[in-house]
Design an enzyme around this catalytic site. Structure first.
Site, mmCIF file in Angstrom:
data_model
loop_
_atom_site.group_PDB
_atom_site.id
_atom_site.type_symbol
_atom_site.label_atom_id
_atom_site.label_comp_id
_atom_site.label_asym_id
_atom_site.label_seq_id
_atom_site.Cartn_x
_atom_site.Cartn_y
_atom_site.Cartn_z
ATOM 1 N N LEU A 135 -3.515 -3.750 9.549
ATOM 2 C CA LEU A 135 -3.820 -5.168 9.663
ATOM 3 C C LEU A 135 -2.802 -5.958 8.850
ATOM 4 C CD1 LEU A 135 -7.692 -4.861 9.285
ATOM 5 C CD2 LEU A 135 -6.436 -5.422 11.382
ATOM 6 N N THR A 154 -1.104 -8.821 6.806
ATOM 7 C CA THR A 154 -1.645 -9.827 5.889
ATOM 8 C C THR A 154 -0.607 -10.846 5.432
ATOM 9 O OG1 THR A 154 -1.257 -8.270 4.061
ATOM 10 C CG2 THR A 154 -3.473 -8.322 5.020
ATOM 11 N N SER A 163 3.753 -7.573 4.865
ATOM 12 C CA SER A 163 2.724 -6.892 4.065
ATOM 13 C C SER A 163 1.526 -6.655 4.968
ATOM 14 C CB SER A 163 2.312 -7.723 2.843
ATOM 15 O OG SER A 163 1.500 -6.949 1.968
ATOM 16 N N SER A 164 0.817 -5.557 4.708
ATOM 17 C CA SER A 164 -0.315 -5.214 5.570
ATOM 18 C C SER A 164 -1.254 -4.260 4.856
ATOM 19 C CB SER A 164 0.173 -4.576 6.874
ATOM 20 O OG SER A 164 0.725 -3.293 6.608
ATOM 21 N N SER A 165 -2.425 -4.095 5.461
ATOM 22 C CA SER A 165 -3.355 -3.031 5.071
ATOM 23 C C SER A 165 -3.126 -1.897 6.054
ATOM 24 C CB SER A 165 -4.809 -3.528 5.141
ATOM 25 O OG SER A 165 -5.703 -2.493 4.795
#
Length: 397
Positions: free
Chosen positions: A76, A78, A101-103
């Protein structure tokens, strides 16, 4: 969220166990205990047509929908373009941008954590805090004081620290260039990264105890990365192998500027043109793409597309060496393509030689690649292969 997500966490752990990403009870307890939704505030970007991203805010999304998204089997996003977060988007309509940036997809996170083979009392350095979810899993497994996490982006680090504190976790969160590690807390028993690098920084080896492990993704293309696991020796070198495929955003300090502008002008002056022996479409496959990056580590794979998203041409560019390979569909060519090459380096000649040797060796998987890291170079080779084109040395400049 007011409603607990215990059921969703248990369901995620069950799926991860079934897929083989989750193997040990200690990591299962971590997955069932750490609320992933706490690390997705203020929201996420969801993919939209034409390479755009639709912002979705946590406080404007029904709890049940947000829980389904938080425990879905996907990464996901972000942040876009190094600064834009979903709450800063001025409209709910999709916006352009490049994810920074991500999860990370939970299956990849747990596959890496399992590969780290941690033991009680060990100290871990995490490079790339991101949302802080994997940091929280590490803290649950090893204790807050045994985890140090570093992120280069102050905003990302601050949001992660806030999220960690919101679930009662206080650990060592550092803002800085993760490629430098974090010497004040060294040495570490394990180093793990949530970013891709073109080479393993020797600082990580230097900051790891003998017998310790460094786990990181090698590669600079959007696909075709390899998860490298090396063990540090008493002599200051590190040796191991690629344990599987992996894909992460590039560490910002090692990221190559994307090739943009007039691609036709960059490829205007070809010194040679011939039929290919290996079609460039093979680079859409993970293993060949990884081997190509070992062969021409400074090259970038570029797919030129129309505004409607249709692919027009495929290129390899090595801008620093002013070299290129352009692939042109050719119905009369036996392999369906010709290649135009220019500059001092014949990029496709080198890649093609590697891929032909790889096929002659039986097309082994990415886990056949071994590597050794020293203070001055990276050495790679394929298990059981004798061809010189299946051995690589990357000197550190």
């Amino acid at each position: 969220m007011t409603a607990p997500t215990t059921t969703e966490r248990q369901a995620l752990a069950a799926r991860l166990r079934e897929s083989g990403a989750l193997r040990t009870p200690a990591w299962r307890r971590a997955v069932e205990s750490v609320p992933r939704e706490a690390f997705l505030h203020p929201g996420v970007f969801l993919p939209a047509p034409r390479g755009r991203w639709r912002p979705l805010l946590a406080d404007r999304t029904p709890e049940a929908e947000w829980a389904r998204l938080a425990y879905s089997d996907q990464s996901l996003v972000t942040q876009l373009d190094g600064s834009l977060t979903p709450d800063q988007a001025t409209t709910p309509e999709p916006v352009p941008g490049v994810p920074t940036s991500s999860s990370t997809e939970p299956a990849l996170v747990l596959r890496m954590l399992e590969s780290l083979e941690v033991e009680e009392g060990q100290e871990v350095l995490e490079i790339g805090t991101g949302t802080g979810y994997s940091t929280a899993l590490l803290c649950h497994r090893l204790g807050e004081d045994n985890v140090t996490t570093v992120d280069v982006d102050p905003g990302v680090a601050r949001r992660a620290d806030d999220a960690l504190e919101s679930i009662g976790v206080s650990t060592w969160t550092v803002t800085g260039d993760g490629l430098l590690g974090h010497p004040p807390r060294a040495p570490y028993d394990r180093v793990i990264t949530a970013c891709a690098v073109r080479r393993v920084p020797y600082t990580w080896v230097r900051q790891t105890r003998p017998g310790g492990v460094v786990l990181t993704t090698l590669g600079s293309w959007p696909h075709g990365g390899g998860l490298a696991k090396v063990t540090v020796g008493a002599d200051g070198t590190a040796e191991g192998r690629i344990v599987g495929p992996a894909s992460f955003m590039q560490a910002r300090a090692q990221a190559q500027p994307p090739v943009t502008g007039d691609l036709a002008a960059r490829a205007a002056y070809a010194d040679s043109e011939r039929e290919v022996r290996v079609p460039p479409t093979v680079l859409d496959e993970w293993n060949p793409a990884f081997l190509a990056q070992l062969t021409v580590p400074d090259a970038q794979l570029v797919h030129a597309r129309t505004a409607e998203g249709e692919q027009q041409r495929t290129y390899l560019f090595a801008p620093d060496r002013e070299s290129f390979a352009e692939f042109v569909p050719d119905a009369l060519a036996s392999a369906g393509w010709t290649v135009r090459q220019g500059g001092p380096v014949r990029l496709w000649d080198q890649v093609e030689e590697t891929l032909l040797a790889w096929r002659d060796a039986g097309s082994p998987g990415i886990d056949a690649v071994r590597l050794r890291v020293t203070e001055t170079a990276h050495h790679y080779w394929l298990d059981g292969a004798s061809a010189p084109s299946l051995r690589w040395e990357h000197a550190l400049r």
